[in-house]
Design a protein around this motif. Structure first.
Motif, PDB file in Angstrom:
ATOM      1  N   TYR A 132       0.786  -1.237   0.000  1.00 46.04           N
ATOM      2  CA  TYR A 132       0.000   0.000   0.000  1.00 46.04           C
ATOM      3  C   TYR A 132       0.818   1.288   0.000  1.00 46.04           C
ATOM      4  O   TYR A 132       0.301   2.336  -0.385  1.00 46.04           O
ATOM      5  CB  TYR A 132      -0.930   0.026   1.222  1.00 46.04           C
ATOM      6  CG  TYR A 132      -1.998  -1.025   1.184  1.00 46.04           C
ATOM      7  CD1 TYR A 132      -3.025  -0.979   0.244  1.00 46.04           C
ATOM      8  CD2 TYR A 132      -1.979  -2.082   2.088  1.00 46.04           C
ATOM      9  CE1 TYR A 132      -4.012  -1.957   0.207  1.00 46.04           C
ATOM     10  CE2 TYR A 132      -2.968  -3.063   2.065  1.00 46.04           C
ATOM     11  CZ  TYR A 132      -3.973  -2.993   1.123  1.00 46.04           C
ATOM     12  OH  TYR A 132      -4.953  -3.953   1.088  1.00 46.04           O
ATOM     13  N   GLY A 133       2.061   1.252   0.469  1.00 44.43           N
ATOM     14  CA  GLY A 133       2.851   2.471   0.527  1.00 44.43           C
ATOM     15  C   GLY A 133       2.281   3.482   1.515  1.00 44.43           C
ATOM     16  O   GLY A 133       1.435   3.152   2.353  1.00 44.43           O
ATOM     17  N   PRO A 134       2.712   4.742   1.425  1.00 47.95           N
ATOM     18  CA  PRO A 134       2.287   5.753   2.399  1.00 47.95           C
ATOM     19  C   PRO A 134       0.817   6.133   2.285  1.00 47.95           C
ATOM     20  O   PRO A 134       0.248   6.695   3.221  1.00 47.95           O
ATOM     21  CB  PRO A 134       3.182   6.952   2.072  1.00 47.95           C
ATOM     22  CG  PRO A 134       3.496   6.782   0.612  1.00 47.95           C
ATOM     23  CD  PRO A 134       3.638   5.300   0.426  1.00 47.95           C
ATOM     24  N   GLY A 135       0.196   5.832   1.158  1.00 52.75           N
ATOM     25  CA  GLY A 135      -1.210   6.179   0.992  1.00 52.75           C
ATOM     26  C   GLY A 135      -2.133   5.461   1.950  1.00 52.75           C
ATOM     27  O   GLY A 135      -3.258   5.904   2.183  1.00 52.75           O
ATOM     28  N   ALA A 136      -1.662   4.361   2.556  1.00 55.51           N
ATOM     29  CA  ALA A 136      -2.504   3.623   3.499  1.00 55.51           C
ATOM     30  C   ALA A 136      -2.964   4.539   4.618  1.00 55.51           C
ATOM     31  O   ALA A 136      -4.132   4.517   5.013  1.00 55.51           O
ATOM     32  CB  ALA A 136      -1.738   2.433   4.069  1.00 55.51           C
ATOM     33  N   ALA A 176      -9.819  10.592  -4.224  1.00 54.15           N
ATOM     34  CA  ALA A 176      -8.928   9.553  -3.709  1.00 54.15           C
ATOM     35  C   ALA A 176      -7.872   9.166  -4.736  1.00 54.15           C
ATOM     36  O   ALA A 176      -6.729   8.861  -4.376  1.00 54.15           O
ATOM     37  CB  ALA A 176      -9.736   8.325  -3.285  1.00 54.15           C
ATOM     38  N   ARG A 177      -8.243   9.172  -6.022  1.00 54.66           N
ATOM     39  CA  ARG A 177      -7.290   8.826  -7.082  1.00 54.66           C
ATOM     40  C   ARG A 177      -6.107   9.806  -7.088  1.00 54.66           C
ATOM     41  O   ARG A 177      -4.941   9.406  -7.148  1.00 54.66           O
ATOM     42  CB  ARG A 177      -7.983   8.834  -8.440  1.00 54.66           C
ATOM     43  CG  ARG A 177      -7.080   8.360  -9.600  1.00 54.66           C
ATOM     44  CD  ARG A 177      -7.792   8.470 -10.939  1.00 54.66           C
ATOM     45  NE  ARG A 177      -9.105   7.872 -10.908  1.00 54.66           N
ATOM     46  CZ  ARG A 177      -9.341   6.563 -10.981  1.00 54.66           C
ATOM     47  NH1 ARG A 177      -8.330   5.723 -11.086  1.00 54.66           N
ATOM     48  NH2 ARG A 177     -10.582   6.096 -10.952  1.00 54.66           N
ATOM     49  N   ASP A 193      10.919   2.528  -5.787  1.00 54.25           N
ATOM     50  CA  ASP A 193      10.800   2.220  -7.205  1.00 54.25           C
ATOM     51  C   ASP A 193       9.488   2.786  -7.749  1.00 54.25           C
ATOM     52  O   ASP A 193       8.423   2.599  -7.146  1.00 54.25           O
ATOM     53  CB  ASP A 193      10.828   0.703  -7.414  1.00 54.25           C
ATOM     54  CG  ASP A 193      10.575   0.308  -8.853  1.00 54.25           C
ATOM     55  OD1 ASP A 193      11.515   0.408  -9.654  1.00 54.25           O
ATOM     56  OD2 ASP A 193       9.423  -0.081  -9.150  1.00 54.25           O
ATOM     57  N   ALA A 194       9.551   3.471  -8.890  1.00 53.75           N
ATOM     58  CA  ALA A 194       8.384   4.183  -9.407  1.00 53.75           C
ATOM     59  C   ALA A 194       7.230   3.238  -9.731  1.00 53.75           C
ATOM     60  O   ALA A 194       6.075   3.495  -9.358  1.00 53.75           O
ATOM     61  CB  ALA A 194       8.768   5.001 -10.639  1.00 53.75           C
ATOM     62  N   ASP A 195       7.521   2.144 -10.426  1.00 54.47           N
ATOM     63  CA  ASP A 195       6.446   1.226 -10.804  1.00 54.47           C
ATOM     64  C   ASP A 195       5.811   0.593  -9.571  1.00 54.47           C
ATOM     65  O   ASP A 195       4.579   0.463  -9.477  1.00 54.47           O
ATOM     66  CB  ASP A 195       6.977   0.136 -11.733  1.00 54.47           C
ATOM     67  CG  ASP A 195       7.339   0.667 -13.112  1.00 54.47           C
ATOM     68  OD1 ASP A 195       6.853   1.753 -13.476  1.00 54.47           O
ATOM     69  OD2 ASP A 195       8.124  -0.009 -13.813  1.00 54.47           O
ATOM     70  N   ALA A 196       6.632   0.209  -8.602  1.00 56.04           N
ATOM     71  CA  ALA A 196       6.105  -0.410  -7.384  1.00 56.04           C
ATOM     72  C   ALA A 196       5.280   0.584  -6.577  1.00 56.04           C
ATOM     73  O   ALA A 196       4.225   0.241  -6.036  1.00 56.04           O
ATOM     74  CB  ALA A 196       7.253  -0.954  -6.541  1.00 56.04           C
ATOM     75  N   ALA A 197       5.741   1.827  -6.513  1.00 52.70           N
ATOM     76  CA  ALA A 197       5.013   2.838  -5.756  1.00 52.70           C
ATOM     77  C   ALA A 197       3.667   3.136  -6.395  1.00 52.70           C
ATOM     78  O   ALA A 197       2.658   3.305  -5.697  1.00 52.70           O
ATOM     79  CB  ALA A 197       5.839   4.117  -5.657  1.00 52.70           C
ATOM     80  N   ALA A 200       1.308   0.271  -5.724  1.00 51.18           N
ATOM     81  CA  ALA A 200       0.819   0.364  -4.347  1.00 51.18           C
ATOM     82  C   ALA A 200      -0.265   1.435  -4.247  1.00 51.18           C
ATOM     83  O   ALA A 200      -1.264   1.266  -3.534  1.00 51.18           O
ATOM     84  CB  ALA A 200       1.965   0.668  -3.398  1.00 51.18           C
ATOM     85  N   GLY A 201      -0.072   2.537  -4.976  1.00 50.76           N
ATOM     86  CA  GLY A 201      -1.080   3.594  -4.992  1.00 50.76           C
ATOM     87  C   GLY A 201      -2.408   3.125  -5.555  1.00 50.76           C
ATOM     88  O   GLY A 201      -3.475   3.507  -5.056  1.00 50.76           O
ATOM     89  N   GLU A 202      -2.363   2.279  -6.567  1.00 53.11           N
ATOM     90  CA  GLU A 202      -3.597   1.744  -7.139  1.00 53.11           C
ATOM     91  C   GLU A 202      -4.302   0.819  -6.145  1.00 53.11           C
ATOM     92  O   GLU A 202      -5.532   0.823  -6.039  1.00 53.11           O
ATOM     93  CB  GLU A 202      -3.293   0.992  -8.442  1.00 53.11           C
ATOM     94  CG  GLU A 202      -2.930   1.891  -9.613  1.00 53.11           C
ATOM     95  CD  GLU A 202      -4.073   2.813  -9.999  1.00 53.11           C
ATOM     96  OE1 GLU A 202      -5.239   2.360  -9.992  1.00 53.11           O
ATOM     97  OE2 GLU A 202      -3.801   3.990 -10.304  1.00 53.11           O
ATOM     98  N   ARG A 203      -3.534   0.043  -5.398  1.00 55.17           N
ATOM     99  CA  ARG A 203      -4.148  -0.828  -4.390  1.00 55.17           C
ATOM    100  C   ARG A 203      -4.751   0.004  -3.249  1.00 55.17           C
ATOM    101  O   ARG A 203      -5.815  -0.335  -2.722  1.00 55.17           O
ATOM    102  CB  ARG A 203      -3.119  -1.828  -3.867  1.00 55.17           C
ATOM    103  CG  ARG A 203      -2.759  -2.923  -4.868  1.00 55.17           C
ATOM    104  CD  ARG A 203      -1.896  -3.999  -4.253  1.00 55.17           C
ATOM    105  NE  ARG A 203      -0.529  -3.551  -4.041  1.00 55.17           N
ATOM    106  CZ  ARG A 203       0.452  -3.664  -4.939  1.00 55.17           C
ATOM    107  NH1 ARG A 203       0.212  -4.216  -6.129  1.00 55.17           N
ATOM    108  NH2 ARG A 203       1.673  -3.246  -4.653  1.00 55.17           N
ATOM    109  N   THR A 204      -4.076   1.081  -2.883  1.00 55.00           N
ATOM    110  CA  THR A 204      -4.625   1.976  -1.864  1.00 55.00           C
ATOM    111  C   THR A 204      -5.929   2.594  -2.356  1.00 55.00           C
ATOM    112  O   THR A 204      -6.908   2.678  -1.606  1.00 55.00           O
ATOM    113  CB  THR A 204      -3.614   3.088  -1.530  1.00 55.00           C
ATOM    114  OG1 THR A 204      -2.469   2.500  -0.926  1.00 55.00           O
ATOM    115  CG2 THR A 204      -4.213   4.111  -0.574  1.00 55.00           C
ATOM    116  N   LEU A 205      -5.950   3.026  -3.610  1.00 57.30           N
ATOM    117  CA  LEU A 205      -7.171   3.594  -4.177  1.00 57.30           C
ATOM    118  C   LEU A 205      -8.312   2.589  -4.105  1.00 57.30           C
ATOM    119  O   LEU A 205      -9.436   2.932  -3.704  1.00 57.30           O
ATOM    120  CB  LEU A 205      -6.925   4.006  -5.634  1.00 57.30           C
ATOM    121  CG  LEU A 205      -8.150   4.480  -6.409  1.00 57.30           C
ATOM    122  CD1 LEU A 205      -8.722   5.759  -5.802  1.00 57.30           C
ATOM    123  CD2 LEU A 205      -7.788   4.707  -7.890  1.00 57.30           C
TER     124      LEU A 205
END
Length: 217
Positions: A132-136, A176-177, A193-197, A200-205
């Motif tokens: 999820y990254g920091p967006g969680a 939220a997007r 890593d840009a792709d991983a981040a 993770a942002g899409e999963r947080t969304l």
């Protein structure tokens, strides 16, 4: 009150940053959100510390909000009030789901109003961060800062059911997007890593915008 905003512009009012930290030798990640409000510092301080006003834009709170006291947000986190330097800053523990993290809020005068800076520091769970990254935590605070802005601008009380419905509306999803993308960009700026981040942002969304399952009859 009804929520009528430009979701993209409103999400853009928050600046986001991710930092590495450490607590007692344990690595942490710090999500930093800043937003400037068209409000006097004294009014903004009262809005974020008064047990009468916090439920008007955030959620019901109980307990002792003085230093050394314990608070509880209804259905959410509780913790210890560690520090309070009115009307400039306060710090609390954020205890939820068996874990402990730390939240600090600071207010500083700014042209035309007051800037609120919120830091949420959490121990690093590598698997959770990858997912999820920091967006969680970040997107949740974005929604809180949105509610605070509407309350300060109108004096009105947010209706929790209306706010929940709005979060799942097209405007809420768009907000939220952009918030999730902003937190992904902050993670990338911190070295992720840009792709991983972005994944993770899409999963947080999806987490914030997928309706909860309806209980079976």
């Amino acid at each position: 009150m009804s929520i009528t905003i430009d979701p993209v512009a409103t999400a853009g009012l928050v600046s986001r940053e991710v930092r590495d930290g450490s607590r007692d030798g344990t690595p942490t990640k710090i999500a930093v959100a800043r937003r400037t409000y068209d409000a006097e510092q004294s009014d903004l301080w009262q809005a974020v510390t008064s047990p009468e006003r916090i439920p008007r834009w955030f959620m019901p709170v109980s307990g002792d909000l003085s230093v050394g006291g314990r608070y509880q947000l209804e259905g959410n986190a509780g913790g210890l009030v560690e520090r309070c330097d009115a009307p400039e800053s306060f710090a609390v523990t954020w205890e939820f789901g068996g874990g402990v993290s730390w939240v600090e809020v600071s207010l500083t005068p700014a042209d035309g109003g007051t800037t609120l800076e919120l830091l949420h520091e959490s121990p690093v769970d590598p698997d959770f961060w990858t997912q999820y990254g920091p967006g969680a935590v970040g997107v949740g605070w974005d929604l809180g800062l949105l509610g605070l802005g509407l309350h300060l601008a109108t004096g009105a009380t947010m209706d929790p059911k209306e706010s929940e419905a709005w979060a799942l509306s097209p405007e809420g999803v768009e907000f939220a997007r952009h918030a999730s993308a902003g937190w992904a960009d902050a993670a990338i700026a911190d070295g992720d890593d840009a792709d991983a981040a972005r994944a993770a942002g899409e999963r947080t969304l999806a987490f914030y915008t997928t309706p909860a399952p309806t209980p079976e009859a």
